[in-house]
Design a protein around this motif. Structure first.
Motif, PDB file in Angstrom:
ATOM      1  N   UNK A  99       6.595   8.453   0.036  1.00 23.09           N
ATOM      2  CA  UNK A  99       5.220   7.943   0.067  1.00 23.09           C
ATOM      3  C   UNK A  99       4.428   8.569  -1.068  1.00 23.09           C
ATOM      4  N   UNK A 100       3.653   7.742  -1.759  1.00 21.09           N
ATOM      5  CA  UNK A 100       2.691   8.220  -2.758  1.00 21.09           C
ATOM      6  C   UNK A 100       1.285   7.921  -2.258  1.00 21.09           C
ATOM      7  N   UNK A 101       0.417   8.912  -2.317  1.00 20.33           N
ATOM      8  CA  UNK A 101      -1.006   8.681  -2.054  1.00 20.33           C
ATOM      9  C   UNK A 101      -1.741   9.010  -3.347  1.00 20.33           C
ATOM     10  N   UNK A 102      -2.190   7.990  -4.052  1.00 28.81           N
ATOM     11  CA  UNK A 102      -2.872   8.160  -5.336  1.00 28.81           C
ATOM     12  C   UNK A 102      -4.337   8.500  -5.099  1.00 28.81           C
ATOM     13  N   UNK A 103      -4.778   9.589  -5.729  1.00 30.67           N
ATOM     14  CA  UNK A 103      -6.154  10.061  -5.560  1.00 30.67           C
ATOM     15  C   UNK A 103      -7.070   9.631  -6.700  1.00 30.67           C
ATOM     16  N   UNK A 104      -6.518   9.116  -7.808  1.00 27.87           N
ATOM     17  CA  UNK A 104      -7.365   8.891  -8.977  1.00 27.87           C
ATOM     18  C   UNK A 104      -7.245   7.466  -9.520  1.00 27.87           C
ATOM     19  N   UNK A 105      -6.992   6.501  -8.644  1.00 24.10           N
ATOM     20  CA  UNK A 105      -7.121   5.101  -9.048  1.00 24.10           C
ATOM     21  C   UNK A 105      -8.596   4.742  -9.120  1.00 24.10           C
ATOM     22  N   UNK A 126      -6.588   5.495  -3.204  1.00 23.63           N
ATOM     23  CA  UNK A 126      -7.972   5.814  -2.865  1.00 23.63           C
ATOM     24  C   UNK A 126      -8.940   4.698  -3.233  1.00 23.63           C
ATOM     25  N   UNK A 127      -8.485   3.727  -4.030  1.00 22.49           N
ATOM     26  CA  UNK A 127      -9.371   2.680  -4.546  1.00 22.49           C
ATOM     27  C   UNK A 127      -8.944   1.327  -3.987  1.00 22.49           C
ATOM     28  N   UNK A 128      -9.820   0.715  -3.209  1.00 25.88           N
ATOM     29  CA  UNK A 128      -9.467  -0.544  -2.555  1.00 25.88           C
ATOM     30  C   UNK A 128      -9.119  -1.621  -3.568  1.00 25.88           C
ATOM     31  N   UNK A 129      -9.813  -1.626  -4.699  1.00 26.66           N
ATOM     32  CA  UNK A 129      -9.572  -2.633  -5.712  1.00 26.66           C
ATOM     33  C   UNK A 129      -8.210  -2.516  -6.380  1.00 26.66           C
ATOM     34  N   UNK A 130      -7.526  -1.379  -6.206  1.00 27.57           N
ATOM     35  CA  UNK A 130      -6.218  -1.172  -6.831  1.00 27.57           C
ATOM     36  C   UNK A 130      -5.057  -1.482  -5.894  1.00 27.57           C
ATOM     37  N   UNK A 147      -2.422  -4.225  -6.683  1.00 27.20           N
ATOM     38  CA  UNK A 147      -1.535  -4.022  -7.829  1.00 27.20           C
ATOM     39  C   UNK A 147      -0.167  -3.498  -7.406  1.00 27.20           C
ATOM     40  N   UNK A 148      -0.077  -2.869  -6.236  1.00 25.75           N
ATOM     41  CA  UNK A 148       1.180  -2.305  -5.760  1.00 25.75           C
ATOM     42  C   UNK A 148       1.980  -3.288  -4.898  1.00 25.75           C
ATOM     43  N   UNK A 149       1.461  -4.494  -4.719  1.00 25.28           N
ATOM     44  CA  UNK A 149       2.183  -5.496  -3.945  1.00 25.28           C
ATOM     45  C   UNK A 149       2.208  -5.176  -2.471  1.00 25.28           C
ATOM     46  N   UNK A 150       3.300  -5.560  -1.795  1.00 25.77           N
ATOM     47  CA  UNK A 150       3.391  -5.409  -0.339  1.00 25.77           C
ATOM     48  C   UNK A 150       3.442  -3.952   0.092  1.00 25.77           C
ATOM     49  N   UNK A 151       3.858  -3.066  -0.792  1.00 22.62           N
ATOM     50  CA  UNK A 151       3.934  -1.650  -0.410  1.00 22.62           C
ATOM     51  C   UNK A 151       2.606  -0.924  -0.591  1.00 22.62           C
ATOM     52  N   UNK A 152       1.573  -1.603  -1.080  1.00 18.63           N
ATOM     53  CA  UNK A 152       0.291  -0.959  -1.361  1.00 18.63           C
ATOM     54  C   UNK A 152      -0.687  -1.051  -0.213  1.00 18.63           C
ATOM     55  N   UNK A 153      -1.375   0.056   0.072  1.00 18.72           N
ATOM     56  CA  UNK A 153      -2.377   0.120   1.135  1.00 18.72           C
ATOM     57  C   UNK A 153      -3.589   0.906   0.637  1.00 18.72           C
ATOM     58  N   UNK A 154      -4.760   0.469   1.034  1.00 20.55           N
ATOM     59  CA  UNK A 154      -5.973   1.236   0.745  1.00 20.55           C
ATOM     60  C   UNK A 154      -6.118   2.346   1.771  1.00 20.55           C
TER      61      UNK A 154
END
Length: 257
Positions: free
Chosen positions: A11-17, A37-41, A44-51
């Motif tokens: 799992x990656x949790x990006x803090x600086x998108x 951390x950024x809903x607008x991003x 971009x990660x497709x089905x694996x992306x979550x805000x």
């Protein structure tokens, strides 16, 4: 990539998108789930992306009532838009007590504040930052409007300091960046301004009105952060999503062991 052979999920949790979104996308194949951390991003990660918004430490949600030594506090990198606004504020409202701490770096044009450099060019530790927030009637949330990293954008979601200050007991006045801010910190607990005149109205409303209810608003918000917006809550959300992942045969062997 080596760790993936030994774990059920990565799992990656990006803090600086969105500022470093391109770097995160370059590494996305290594992760089963990506939280941003950024809903607008997220898309971009497709089905694996979550805000997943940032949060506050549970230890910072204690009662923040304290004597106020300052009227207005701001700490952050000296992005030009921030310094221009602060200079206008110092000129138009010189009667207020300010605590300002700015840092400069080589990637940001060095616009000076209309004060002696020794009074405001400084870095603050996390503990000092939170202490000044608790001791200030208002903490300003001023957002950078460009970035020196790999993507130029404005985050559509609150940064970590907004959660931490909310937990500290300082009233926040924030730029009105997006509706996503208001979904987390609604307008009953944080003042938002769309232009400079609205900023002055917000500040004056808090500092010149003895009957202001802003301190009660900060107590309400602090309780809400403690109940919903700590890192323990965020880790719980990550684990819920991880448990929904289908297990590959190799991962089933890991669980069996």
């Amino acid at each position: 990539s080596r760790a993936r052979r030994h774990v059920v999920a990565t799992v990656l949790w990006a803090f600086d998108d969105p500022y470093n979104l391109n770097s995160h996308l370059a590494a996305e194949t290594h992760f089963d789930l990506i939280f941003t951390n950024d809903k607008g991003s997220a898309a971009a990660y497709g089905e694996k992306g979550f805000f997943l918004p940032l949060a506050a430490s549970a230890t910072s949600t204690v009662d923040g009532r304290q004597e106020k030594d300052y009227d207005i506090f701001f700490c952050g990198t000296a992005w030009p838009n921030r310094v221009v606004l602060l200079n206008r504020l110092l000129t138009d409202r010189p009667e207020y007590r300010y605590k300002l701490a700015l840092t400069y770096n080589s990637h940001v044009p060095a616009v000076p504040l209309d004060r002696s450099r020794s009074s405001y060019v400084k870095t603050l530790s996390y503990d000092d930052y939170m202490s000044y927030a608790r001791r200030s009637e208002i903490t300003l949330a001023l957002h950078r409007n460009f970035s020196g990293t790999d993507k130029l954008a404005i985050s559509s979601s609150p940064g970590p300091r907004m959660f931490e200050v909310a937990a500290s007991g300082s009233f926040q006045v924030s730029e009105d960046v997006s509706e996503d801010f208001k979904r987390i910190f609604n307008e009953d607990t944080v003042d938002y301004f769309a232009d400079y005149d609205a900023l002055l109205d917000s500040i004056d409303g808090v500092l010149k009105n003895p009957a202001s209810h802003h301190r009660e608003k900060t107590r309400v918000l602090r309780r809400e952060v403690a109940a919903r917006h700590t890192y323990a809550h965020r880790l719980g959300a990550i684990l819920i999503e991880a448990q929904r992942l289908p297990l590959s045969p190799s991962h089933q062997q890991i669980v069996a062991r």
